[in-house]
Design an enzyme around this catalytic site. Structure first.
Site, PDB file in Angstrom:
ATOM      1  N   ASP A 137      66.292  28.982 -15.232  1.00  0.00           N
ATOM      2  CA  ASP A 137      65.633  27.764 -14.674  1.00  0.00           C
ATOM      3  C   ASP A 137      64.798  27.110 -15.840  1.00  0.00           C
ATOM      4  O   ASP A 137      64.271  27.952 -16.429  1.00  0.00           O
ATOM      5  CB  ASP A 137      64.746  28.226 -13.312  1.00  0.00           C
ATOM      6  CG  ASP A 137      64.455  27.105 -12.706  1.00  0.00           C
ATOM      7  OD1 ASP A 137      64.981  26.243 -12.640  1.00  0.00           O
ATOM      8  OD2 ASP A 137      63.178  27.306 -12.116  1.00  0.00           O
ATOM      9  N   TYR A 139      62.652  23.440 -17.105  1.00  0.00           N
ATOM     10  CA  TYR A 139      61.490  22.594 -16.762  1.00  0.00           C
ATOM     11  C   TYR A 139      61.489  21.286 -17.332  1.00  0.00           C
ATOM     12  O   TYR A 139      60.570  20.818 -18.073  1.00  0.00           O
ATOM     13  CB  TYR A 139      60.382  23.448 -17.635  1.00  0.00           C
ATOM     14  CG  TYR A 139      58.938  23.189 -17.067  1.00  0.00           C
ATOM     15  CD1 TYR A 139      58.525  23.359 -15.689  1.00  0.00           C
ATOM     16  CD2 TYR A 139      57.863  22.911 -18.175  1.00  0.00           C
ATOM     17  CE1 TYR A 139      57.028  23.134 -15.786  1.00  0.00           C
ATOM     18  CE2 TYR A 139      56.682  22.826 -18.076  1.00  0.00           C
ATOM     19  CZ  TYR A 139      56.106  22.813 -16.711  1.00  0.00           C
ATOM     20  OH  TYR A 139      54.914  22.783 -16.607  1.00  0.00           O
ATOM     21  N   HIS A 144      57.065  16.328 -13.761  1.00  0.00           N
ATOM     22  CA  HIS A 144      56.378  17.533 -13.216  1.00  0.00           C
ATOM     23  C   HIS A 144      55.768  18.368 -14.216  1.00  0.00           C
ATOM     24  O   HIS A 144      54.533  18.733 -13.968  1.00  0.00           O
ATOM     25  CB  HIS A 144      57.917  18.263 -12.903  1.00  0.00           C
ATOM     26  CG  HIS A 144      57.528  19.740 -12.416  1.00  0.00           C
ATOM     27  ND1 HIS A 144      56.575  20.013 -11.212  1.00  0.00           N
ATOM     28  CD2 HIS A 144      57.492  20.868 -13.159  1.00  0.00           C
ATOM     29  CE1 HIS A 144      56.642  21.479 -11.369  1.00  0.00           C
ATOM     30  NE2 HIS A 144      57.099  22.088 -12.337  1.00  0.00           N
ATOM     31  N   GLU A 209      60.170  24.318  -4.626  1.00  0.00           N
ATOM     32  CA  GLU A 209      60.551  23.533  -5.828  1.00  0.00           C
ATOM     33  C   GLU A 209      61.966  22.919  -5.727  1.00  0.00           C
ATOM     34  O   GLU A 209      62.807  23.484  -5.719  1.00  0.00           O
ATOM     35  CB  GLU A 209      60.544  24.139  -7.344  1.00  0.00           C
ATOM     36  CG  GLU A 209      59.247  24.656  -7.730  1.00  0.00           C
ATOM     37  CD  GLU A 209      59.035  25.233  -9.247  1.00  0.00           C
ATOM     38  OE1 GLU A 209      60.178  25.693  -9.503  1.00  0.00           O
ATOM     39  OE2 GLU A 209      58.035  25.285  -9.401  1.00  0.00           O
ATOM     40  N   GLU A 211      65.139  21.210  -6.852  1.00  0.00           N
ATOM     41  CA  GLU A 211      65.694  21.179  -8.223  1.00  0.00           C
ATOM     42  C   GLU A 211      67.426  20.851  -7.973  1.00  0.00           C
ATOM     43  O   GLU A 211      67.754  20.881  -6.687  1.00  0.00           O
ATOM     44  CB  GLU A 211      65.652  22.375  -8.737  1.00  0.00           C
ATOM     45  CG  GLU A 211      64.223  23.000  -9.271  1.00  0.00           C
ATOM     46  CD  GLU A 211      64.224  24.156  -9.955  1.00  0.00           C
ATOM     47  OE1 GLU A 211      64.979  24.489 -10.753  1.00  0.00           O
ATOM     48  OE2 GLU A 211      63.156  24.714 -10.098  1.00  0.00           O
ATOM     49  N   ASP A 244      63.582  26.396  -5.645  1.00  0.00           N
ATOM     50  CA  ASP A 244      63.150  27.739  -6.628  1.00  0.00           C
ATOM     51  C   ASP A 244      61.624  27.898  -5.894  1.00  0.00           C
ATOM     52  O   ASP A 244      60.663  27.488  -6.019  1.00  0.00           O
ATOM     53  CB  ASP A 244      62.800  27.235  -7.767  1.00  0.00           C
ATOM     54  CG  ASP A 244      62.236  28.378  -8.876  1.00  0.00           C
ATOM     55  OD1 ASP A 244      62.278  29.397  -8.308  1.00  0.00           O
ATOM     56  OD2 ASP A 244      61.591  27.958  -9.725  1.00  0.00           O
ATOM     57  N   ARG A 248      52.508  30.850  -6.273  1.00  0.00           N
ATOM     58  CA  ARG A 248      51.566  30.118  -7.340  1.00  0.00           C
ATOM     59  C   ARG A 248      50.502  30.919  -7.706  1.00  0.00           C
ATOM     60  O   ARG A 248      49.915  30.913  -8.791  1.00  0.00           O
ATOM     61  CB  ARG A 248      51.019  28.746  -6.838  1.00  0.00           C
ATOM     62  CG  ARG A 248      52.167  27.626  -6.618  1.00  0.00           C
ATOM     63  CD  ARG A 248      52.844  27.472  -7.665  1.00  0.00           C
ATOM     64  NE  ARG A 248      53.815  25.966  -7.186  1.00  0.00           N
ATOM     65  CZ  ARG A 248      55.162  25.927  -8.235  1.00  0.00           C
ATOM     66  NH1 ARG A 248      55.289  26.639  -9.266  1.00  0.00           N
ATOM     67  NH2 ARG A 248      55.730  25.009  -7.686  1.00  0.00           N
ATOM     68  N   GLN A 251      51.871  33.611  -9.761  1.00  0.00           N
ATOM     69  CA  GLN A 251      52.191  33.140 -10.970  1.00  0.00           C
ATOM     70  C   GLN A 251      51.194  32.770 -11.822  1.00  0.00           C
ATOM     71  O   GLN A 251      51.255  33.161 -13.400  1.00  0.00           O
ATOM     72  CB  GLN A 251      52.805  31.836 -10.808  1.00  0.00           C
ATOM     73  CG  GLN A 251      53.664  30.847 -11.704  1.00  0.00           C
ATOM     74  CD  GLN A 251      54.265  29.570 -11.504  1.00  0.00           C
ATOM     75  OE1 GLN A 251      54.321  29.260 -10.361  1.00  0.00           O
ATOM     76  NE2 GLN A 251      54.723  28.926 -12.511  1.00  0.00           N
ATOM     77  N   TYR A 255      51.648  34.745 -15.686  1.00  0.00           N
ATOM     78  CA  TYR A 255      52.681  33.918 -16.408  1.00  0.00           C
ATOM     79  C   TYR A 255      52.559  34.081 -17.826  1.00  0.00           C
ATOM     80  O   TYR A 255      53.603  33.662 -18.514  1.00  0.00           O
ATOM     81  CB  TYR A 255      53.026  32.482 -15.855  1.00  0.00           C
ATOM     82  CG  TYR A 255      51.856  31.528 -16.480  1.00  0.00           C
ATOM     83  CD1 TYR A 255      50.376  31.547 -15.991  1.00  0.00           C
ATOM     84  CD2 TYR A 255      52.610  30.639 -17.534  1.00  0.00           C
ATOM     85  CE1 TYR A 255      49.735  30.693 -16.678  1.00  0.00           C
ATOM     86  CE2 TYR A 255      51.528  29.798 -17.996  1.00  0.00           C
ATOM     87  CZ  TYR A 255      50.138  29.830 -17.666  1.00  0.00           C
ATOM     88  OH  TYR A 255      49.340  28.836 -18.122  1.00  0.00           O
ATOM     89  N   LYS A 264      58.677  34.356  -9.128  1.00  0.00           N
ATOM     90  CA  LYS A 264      59.846  33.587  -8.840  1.00  0.00           C
ATOM     91  C   LYS A 264      61.106  34.338  -8.593  1.00  0.00           C
ATOM     92  O   LYS A 264      62.101  34.018  -8.128  1.00  0.00           O
ATOM     93  CB  LYS A 264      60.341  32.673 -10.228  1.00  0.00           C
ATOM     94  CG  LYS A 264      59.187  31.875 -10.707  1.00  0.00           C
ATOM     95  CD  LYS A 264      59.301  30.607 -10.198  1.00  0.00           C
ATOM     96  CE  LYS A 264      58.457  29.709 -10.948  1.00  0.00           C
ATOM     97  NZ  LYS A 264      58.678  28.203 -10.304  1.00  0.00           N
ATOM     98  N   THR A 268      65.777  32.515  -4.508  1.00  0.00           N
ATOM     99  CA  THR A 268      66.228  31.166  -4.800  1.00  0.00           C
ATOM    100  C   THR A 268      67.407  30.498  -3.973  1.00  0.00           C
ATOM    101  O   THR A 268      68.135  31.416  -3.696  1.00  0.00           O
ATOM    102  CB  THR A 268      66.564  30.872  -6.223  1.00  0.00           C
ATOM    103  OG1 THR A 268      65.607  31.514  -7.371  1.00  0.00           O
ATOM    104  CG2 THR A 268      66.940  29.796  -6.796  1.00  0.00           C
ATOM    105  N   THR A 368      61.585  21.766 -11.464  1.00  0.00           N
ATOM    106  CA  THR A 368      61.198  20.736 -10.398  1.00  0.00           C
ATOM    107  C   THR A 368      61.362  19.258 -10.559  1.00  0.00           C
ATOM    108  O   THR A 368      61.025  18.889 -11.896  1.00  0.00           O
ATOM    109  CB  THR A 368      59.847  21.015 -10.023  1.00  0.00           C
ATOM    110  OG1 THR A 368      59.376  22.372  -9.838  1.00  0.00           O
ATOM    111  CG2 THR A 368      59.326  20.316  -8.862  1.00  0.00           C
ATOM    112  N   GLU A 382      52.090  20.132  -6.996  1.00  0.00           N
ATOM    113  CA  GLU A 382      51.815  18.854  -7.431  1.00  0.00           C
ATOM    114  C   GLU A 382      51.402  18.027  -6.125  1.00  0.00           C
ATOM    115  O   GLU A 382      50.394  16.917  -6.346  1.00  0.00           O
ATOM    116  CB  GLU A 382      53.326  18.206  -8.123  1.00  0.00           C
ATOM    117  CG  GLU A 382      53.456  18.713  -9.332  1.00  0.00           C
ATOM    118  CD  GLU A 382      54.867  17.789  -9.756  1.00  0.00           C
ATOM    119  OE1 GLU A 382      55.994  18.683  -9.632  1.00  0.00           O
ATOM    120  OE2 GLU A 382      54.821  16.846 -10.142  1.00  0.00           O
TER     121      GLU A 382
HETATM  122 MN    MN Z   1      61.594  26.033 -10.889  1.00  0.00          MN
END
Ligand code: MN
Length: 435
Positions: A137, A139, A144, A209, A211, A244, A248, A251, A255, A264, A268, A368, A382
């Site tokens: 995945d 970014y 975003h 997310e 995508e 995805d 949060r 994460q 992360y 994550k 998915t 995203t 967001e």
């Molecule tokens: Mn993602």
């Protein structure tokens, strides 16, 4: 063979058909895997409101004009063998299917198998189109990355590497599922303060997310062999919608320094129909030149023919009480494939710059996709700005993040003036309470 002139299949006019079959005309012909109506897992092509059973087509000899290797691959239960055959086989198959399904051709329409090989698309179960070998995945949307970065680093939202390479992480292929599978709210380590201590709780900040996914095909490159941006275009069989699902709060704690992990890896979702790169070719838009203050990418990430895809996305949410009260889902954001800063070809080229092997059936996510506007943000983190600006659903309830019973519906279509709309269908998933 062109897509003009329409199809003899009911609900699949040249403009893409009406109602639920809209966007699935001759110009599209996405491929996928399905089962149902007493038939085991097999491959199919979507045309209007119907699905063409490729296994039956091969059995009956309707596809006899195609090379034997192609017919063998089309008789399998997943697309991996077909993906491995590469661009020549993909294009030959697409041309032959367009010929057989066009109004001017009777070879399939008048064959005894026609009645049996075409089924309503609604009575069957769509499956994962291929066995996903590896999932990565990225970014790649600058809006975003800037939005999320500015929440945590207001003065310095983009990391120094961001405009030089497509940032990504290796995701989890074993939990990639087809649209319709419910997502279970995950457990994990969460913290009240930034530095802990943690406790094991149900995720409180569950997110989606939006995508674009790419399905890798063609012959696997050897370990150590790089794939150029130009070659990458021939290594992408087609595209899907991808959600995805993201935890949060998990994460935030886990992360650093190696990226997301359990936040994550629980699920998915992808839409089941792969809209082929061939079908999407007329919907390409050249990658815009970098801005004045932006660095030029290194040479291995440059190709004059590189492109983005003009896919229009929308995300809708439906709560359990909205469904009970017969309320329609609420569209919460819209964004476009042209909002990406890095192309899928650049992502694949960078993925292999180290010599990483990419195999047929590998999945790549764009990251995203958010546009510049406040209603163009592709995830709730967001859209609600970390929960500080909740959205109000039609049932009067507020959402900062997803609640149990919420359904997230991602839709997408390739659009261009003068051309038929190509539908990606939907990618849906319900949120189940923690187990
Ligand atoms: Mn993602």
């Amino acid at each position: 063979m062109t897509a003009s002139g329409g199809s003899w299949v009911v609900g699949a006019s040249s403009s893409g058909g009406e109602g639920r079959g809209e966007g699935f005309g001759l110009a599209n012909l996405p491929m996928g895997a399905w089962s149902g109506e007493g038939r085991g897992a097999r491959l199919g092509v979507r045309i209007g409101d119907s699905i063409l059973d490729l296994h039956r087509c091969v059995e009956s000899g309707v596809l006899a004009r195609l090379d034997g290797r192609i017919q063998d691959a089309l008789a399998k239960s997943v697309l991996n063998d077909f993906l491995g055959l590469g661009q020549g086989a993909w294009s030959a198959t697409r041309s032959e299917l367009q010929r057989l399904l066009s109004a001017s051709c009777g070879d399939l329409r008048d064959a005894p198998v026609a009645k049996d090989a075409l089924l309503p698309a609604w009575g069957i179960t769509m499956r994962l189109p291929c066995e996903i070998g590896d999932y990565t995945d990225f970014y790649a949307s600058i809006h975003h990355a800037t939005n999320v970065g500015s929440m945590f680093r207001p003065t310095n939202p983009l990391m120094p590497n961001w405009k030089h390479l497509p940032v990504g992480y290796h995701g989890r292929a074993s939990t990639v599922v087809a649209s319709g599978a419910a997502v279970r709210r995950p457990m994990g380590q969460t913290v009240q303060a930034d530095d802990g201590p943690p406790s094991l709780t149900a995720c409180r900040l569950l997110d989606y997310e939006l995508e674009l996914g790419a399905i890798v095909g063609g012959q696997a490159n050897d370990i150590g062999q790089r794939v150029s941006v130009a070659e990458a275009a021939g290594r992408i069989f087609g595209h899907v919608l991808l959600n995805d699902w993201s935890a949060r709060d998990l994460q935030k704690w886990e992360y650093q320094p190696l990226g997301p992990f359990t936040a994550k890896n629980f699920m998915t979702s992808i839409s089941p129909w792969i809209v082929t790169a061939d079908a999407l070719a007329p919907y390409r838009v050249p990658v815009p030149p970098r801005g004045d203050g932006d660095p030029q990418p290194l040479d291995y990430l440059r190709w004059d023919g590189d492109f983005l895809l003009d896919v229009r996305f929308e995300v809708a949410i439906s709560s359990a009480s909205m469904r009970e009260r017969g309320m329609p889902e609420m569209v919460v954001s819209r964004s476009r494939g042209t909002d990406l800063w890095w192309s899928m070809n650049q992502m694949l080229a960078h993925h292999t710059v180290s010599g990483c092997r990419m195999r047929p059936g590998d999945l790549i996510g764009s990251g995203t996709i958010s546009g510049a506007g406040e209603d163009e943000r592709g995830c709730l983190l967001e859209l609600t700005w970390r929960g500080t600006k909740p959205i109000t659903l039609p049932d009067g309830t507020e959402r900062k993040f997803l609640q149990d019973g919420d359904e997230v519906i991602v839709r997408g279509s390739a659009v261009r003036d003068g051309l038929p709309r190509l539908s990606f269908g939907e990618c849906r998933g319900f949120v189940l309470p923690v187990a």
